[in-house]
Design an enzyme around this catalytic site. Structure first.
Site, PDB file in Angstrom:
ATOM      1  N   GLU A  44       0.834  -1.202   0.000  1.00  0.00           N
ATOM      2  CA  GLU A  44       0.000   0.000   0.000  1.00  0.00           C
ATOM      3  C   GLU A  44       0.874   1.260   0.000  1.00  0.00           C
ATOM      4  O   GLU A  44       1.841   1.351   0.758  1.00  0.00           O
ATOM      5  CB  GLU A  44      -0.913  -0.011   1.228  1.00  0.00           C
ATOM      6  N   LYS A 117      -9.799   2.635  -2.913  1.00  0.00           N
ATOM      7  CA  LYS A 117     -10.141   2.059  -1.612  1.00  0.00           C
ATOM      8  C   LYS A 117     -11.484   2.620  -1.127  1.00  0.00           C
ATOM      9  O   LYS A 117     -11.672   3.830  -1.025  1.00  0.00           O
ATOM     10  CB  LYS A 117      -9.026   2.387  -0.613  1.00  0.00           C
ATOM     11  N   CYS A 154      -6.054  -2.925   2.032  1.00  0.00           N
ATOM     12  CA  CYS A 154      -5.845  -2.889   3.479  1.00  0.00           C
ATOM     13  C   CYS A 154      -7.157  -2.962   4.269  1.00  0.00           C
ATOM     14  O   CYS A 154      -7.777  -4.007   4.338  1.00  0.00           O
ATOM     15  CB  CYS A 154      -5.025  -1.648   3.850  1.00  0.00           C
TER      16      CYS A 154
END
Length: 283
Positions: A44, A117, A154
């Protein structure tokens, strides 16, 4: 479409400057190619520190467009190496509008698209709402030279709905780049990837950061625990997990026939009952 794919994920810590991080990750890709890798995913926000540790406007300067210089550099590298690349970047859509994004580049250098995300935490030392808007592109699956690829980033991994969306869209492998540290997440790191792989019948590939980024944050730094992992559709690790205390380039063979085999053995897609999940529909 090939059956066995040689996949790579990488982990490292912050070197202290963006240029050396870019050079390091270019070398990671070249090293993986030497081992025959056909697809690679970095951690990330791969070319910077994990800046969610603090809330500081200076880190906005790490953002750039999804077709900006960093992506163009690695798209050219993908073409040179004939390797699919997943590039987790800090995306600037316009001044003041930023996303935590992964750009997917095909093996011929074509930029296929991006995932933003969707789930953005605001926790101690994960102050991401300061830096990112929630994603607005859904859960795309990209038809690459090595198969159908999804991305989840994540904190997304705590939400099963997105994993399912990727499976329903045909993903055979889902890359989940991370910046995950010790604490409440340890046990979740052990189980969430295997659970997602089993429930959806695909490969889950999870790079994580590793090491202490104290050259950036001093006493506030957290010690990312690495242990990047590749998980098959039956929930088993493909080979050993990566180290917990040093950088590593993992390369593993994944057999995409297992996706069909798992879905034949366990008819979760046939037996799911979206019509009965009314609480989700109402929320």
């Amino acid at each position: 479409m090939m059956t066995t794919v040689r996949a790579s994920i990488t982990q490292t810590t912050w070197t202290g400057d963006k240029d050396s991080m870019l050079d390091k990750h270019e070398q990671f890709a070249r090293d993986a190619k030497q081992e025959g890798a056909q697809i690679i995913c970095f951690q990330e926000l791969f070319y910077g520190p994990y800046f969610g540790i603090t809330q500081d406007q200076k880190y906005y300067r790490y953002a750039e467009p999804a077709d900006g210089p960093i992506v163009q550099r690695f798209a050219a590298l993908a073409k040179e190496l004939e390797m699919v690349m997943i590039l987790p970047i800090y995306e600037e859509e316009q001044t003041g509008v930023y996303y935590n994004t992964a750009v997917v580049v095909d093996a011929d250098g074509t930029i296929l698209g991006k995932y933003r995300k969707n789930h953005i935490p605001q926790l101690e030392k994960f102050f991401e709402k300061f830096y990112f808007r929630p994603g607005n592109l859904g859960y795309p699956v990209f038809d690459t030279a090595v198969g159908k690829v999804g991305v989840y980033i994540c904190y997304d991994r705590h939400f099963p709905e997105g994993w399912r969306e990727l499976g329903l869209a045909g993903a055979q492998m889902v890359f989940n780049p991370n910046a995950t540290k010790p604490g409440l997440s340890n046990r979740l790191w052990d189980v969430e990837g295997p659970c997602a792989a089993v429930a959806n019948g695909y490969f889950v590939l999870q790079p994580n950061r590793v090491g202490l980024e104290d050259i950036e944050y001093g006493d506030e730094a957290v010690d990312f625990y690495g242990t990047s992992q590749i998980i098959d559709p039956r929930g088993n690790f493909v080979g050993e997990r990566a180290a917990s205390d040093k950088e590593e380039v993992m390369v593993r063979d994944i057999d995409l026939d297992m996706v069909q085999q798992m879905r034949d053995d366990w008819q979760f897609y046939r037996d799911r009952r979206p019509d009965s999940y009314t609480a989700t529909a109402r929320a």
